[in-house]
Enzyme design. Structure first.
Site, PDB file in Angstrom:
ATOM      1  N   SER A 217      40.080  11.030  67.685  1.00 28.35           N
ATOM      2  CA  SER A 217      40.075   9.568  67.592  1.00 28.35           C
ATOM      3  C   SER A 217      41.499   9.076  67.373  1.00 28.35           C
ATOM      4  O   SER A 217      42.455   9.813  67.624  1.00 28.35           O
ATOM      5  CB  SER A 217      39.140   9.118  66.464  1.00 28.35           C
ATOM      6  OG  SER A 217      38.922   7.729  66.543  1.00 28.35           O
ATOM      7  N   ASN A 218      41.667   7.842  66.909  1.00 27.48           N
ATOM      8  CA  ASN A 218      43.014   7.322  66.645  1.00 27.48           C
ATOM      9  C   ASN A 218      42.968   6.401  65.433  1.00 27.48           C
ATOM     10  O   ASN A 218      41.911   6.239  64.802  1.00 27.48           O
ATOM     11  CB  ASN A 218      43.570   6.615  67.886  1.00 27.48           C
ATOM     12  CG  ASN A 218      42.663   5.483  68.318  1.00 27.48           C
ATOM     13  OD1 ASN A 218      42.427   4.533  67.562  1.00 27.48           O
ATOM     14  ND2 ASN A 218      42.114   5.586  69.521  1.00 27.48           N
ATOM     15  N   ARG A 219      44.099   5.771  65.126  1.00 26.20           N
ATOM     16  CA  ARG A 219      44.229   5.049  63.844  1.00 26.20           C
ATOM     17  C   ARG A 219      43.745   3.602  63.900  1.00 26.20           C
ATOM     18  O   ARG A 219      43.922   2.856  62.943  1.00 26.20           O
ATOM     19  CB  ARG A 219      45.690   5.081  63.391  1.00 26.20           C
ATOM     20  CG  ARG A 219      46.151   6.480  62.984  1.00 26.20           C
ATOM     21  CD  ARG A 219      47.648   6.498  62.714  1.00 26.20           C
ATOM     22  NE  ARG A 219      48.034   5.378  61.885  1.00 26.20           N
ATOM     23  CZ  ARG A 219      49.134   4.653  62.065  1.00 26.20           C
ATOM     24  NH1 ARG A 219      49.961   4.943  63.047  1.00 26.20           N
ATOM     25  NH2 ARG A 219      49.417   3.649  61.266  1.00 26.20           N
ATOM     26  N   SER A 220      43.127   3.168  64.984  1.00 21.37           N
ATOM     27  CA  SER A 220      42.688   1.769  65.061  1.00 21.37           C
ATOM     28  C   SER A 220      41.576   1.510  64.044  1.00 21.37           C
ATOM     29  O   SER A 220      40.620   2.268  63.924  1.00 21.37           O
ATOM     30  CB  SER A 220      42.185   1.452  66.470  1.00 21.37           C
ATOM     31  OG  SER A 220      41.598   0.170  66.470  1.00 21.37           O
ATOM     32  N   ALA A 284      41.406   0.526  71.073  1.00 25.25           N
ATOM     33  CA  ALA A 284      42.278   1.668  71.351  1.00 25.25           C
ATOM     34  C   ALA A 284      41.367   2.771  71.907  1.00 25.25           C
ATOM     35  O   ALA A 284      40.799   3.562  71.157  1.00 25.25           O
ATOM     36  CB  ALA A 284      42.990   2.104  70.083  1.00 25.25           C
TER      37      ALA A 284
END
Ligand code: PMT
Length: 415
Positions: A217-220, A284
């Protein structure tokens, strides 16, 4: 800039005799903090739970009780209050008050003012947050009163299930002040410049499964996307919010669609886009996903574990392709999260994805981009012009983007 619809609105807050009256002070304070001018009217029973002074202290405006009807200004008080009101919010509303309003009773300042507001489509909004014991709320008499008032255009919020003063856990508890405030904000936004427009916003990250317990995943956090949904609602639009996993509460009035993976987000976005006037892709989206997610939890292994990745579909490009036949959405707005060559990379994305506008977001700064409450962006338009915005809250950035979208959606606004 599109504004919080509560800003400078005259709100009469009617408070009636329920233990929930103590929560009305918090509500009055929150309304005031949102820019509303709040005049409070307490019934005699409400004044036994909480004093007018509490309300005057948090609103900076006079708070009234029925005895004020007999003062020097008596003959105009209720008319004057009703004439300048944008909305009458009654929170908490007791069964007795509902009965009085339903039959047009007018024996105290609150019911007199409610009657003086008038009825019909041109009358100010009447919003009611009931609070009473469960048996009283479910009683046929109360239900009929709710029905009568709803038919006349009143908007109800709650009551909710929860602990009641009687010790019961049942439906009768007043909705929380923040929910009431957000619902009122939504109701007051309905005649904004984007009335009748459908805007789809995507927000948050996607999660791409590695195995049944792990994902990429990512930091959004979804903050910027949820702010866009709020700004679009504030401008009067109908909003579909397609959200990856976040910890946020969606703004009141949104149609929320939860998704987890990029593929799920693509399905939901293509479907919502068929009827959307605008699509704003703030999400994102993971560009890659594990080529073959393991069916069982991957066991610890010595050495290097390699994870083959495959490309996810480009959602904006797919929507742009679909609109060649559906002609919807009329406008496509993307975000570009960049750590270098901000505007040239964003420009390239705008062209490749067929966008009307791209919001170039430098995500390398500590006070902008992922997770924080502020952002700093440059807007790039399809006609080549650019606009750099200073550091602002994410809601202010969202309001600026929505404001720029209005003329693109309503070309007559440009004239
Ligand atoms: O959620 P927050 O914590 O508030 O953070 C906000 C944010 C940094 C996530 C947001 O402001 C932002 O910049 N969003 C875009 C993130 C991104 O994925 O950018 P990108 O440059 O990789 O993608 C360009 C555009 O294509 C984006 O509109 C993206 O939604 C879209 N895209 C990306 C990949 C993909 N497979 N399909 C897409 O449609």
């Amino acid at each position: 800039m599109t504004q919080n619809p509560l800003h400078k609105k005259n709100i009469i807050l009617g408070v009636t005799g329920s233990i929930a009256a103590y929560k009305a002070a918090d509500l009055a304070s929150k309304l005031t903090q949102n820019g509303a001018i709040v005049n409070v009217i307490l019934t005699d029973a409400a004044a036994k739970f909480i004093s007018p002074l509490s309300f005057q202290s948090v609103t900076g405006q006079p708070a009234y009780i029925s005895a004020d009807l007999w003062g020097a200004e008596a003959h105009v008080l209720h008319i004057g209050l009703a004439r300048k009101a944008d909305a009458l919010l009654i929170a908490p509303a007791t069964a007795n008050t509902l009965a009085k309003l339903a039959r047009g009773g007018a024996d105290d300042l609150l019911s007199l003012t409610a009657l003086a507001l008038g009825s019909g489509p041109d009358a100010p909004l009447l919003m009611i947050a009931p609070a009473m014991d469960a048996g009283m709320y479910s009683h046929a008499a109360t239900q009929e009163n709710v029905e009568i008032l709803t038919r006349r255009g009143a908007v109800f919020i709650g009551p909710e299930e929860g602990h009641l003063a009687s010790g019961l856990v049942a439906k009768g508890r007043m909705s929380e002040p923040i929910q009431i405030l957000e619902h009122l904000r939504y109701q007051l936004s309905r005649s904004g410049p984007l009335k009748g427009c459908h805007i789809t916003v995507t927000a948050g990250p996607t999660q791409e499964d590695i195995d049944p317990v792990r994902f990429l995943s990512n930091r959004s956090t979804g903050k910027q996307g949820y702010a866009l949904a709020q700004a679009a609602l504030d401008a009067g639009a109908d909003v579909t919010l397609i959200s990856g996993p976040t910890h946020l509460t969606p703004p009141a009035g949104t149609r929320l669609i939860h998704v987890r993976t990029a593929i799920e987000m693509q399905h939901a976005t293509l479907s919502a886009s068929k009827t959307a006037d605008a699509l704003i892709m703030t999400a994102a989206v993971a560009d890659f996903r594990p080529a073959q997610p393991a069916e069982q939890k991957i066991k610890k292994a010595k050495g290097v574990l390699s994870l083959p990745l495959m490309q996810n579909p480009d959602i904006l490009a797919a929507v742009n392709q679909q609109r060649a036949t559906t002609l919807m959405p009329k406008i496509l707005i993307g975000f570009a999260a960049e750590t270098q060559s901000l505007t040239s990379n964003a420009e390239d994305k705008m062209r490749r994805k067929g966008l009307n506008l791209i919001v170039a977001n430098d995500v390398s700064a500590r006070d902008a981009g992922f997770a924080v409450d502020t952002n700093r962006v440059t807007l790039l338009y399809a006609d080549g012009h650019q606009e750099e915005l200073p550091l602002m809250s994410k809601l202010e950035i969202a309001a600026a983007v929505i404001e720029r979208a209005i003329p693109l959606l309503n070309p007559q606004e440009n004239v």
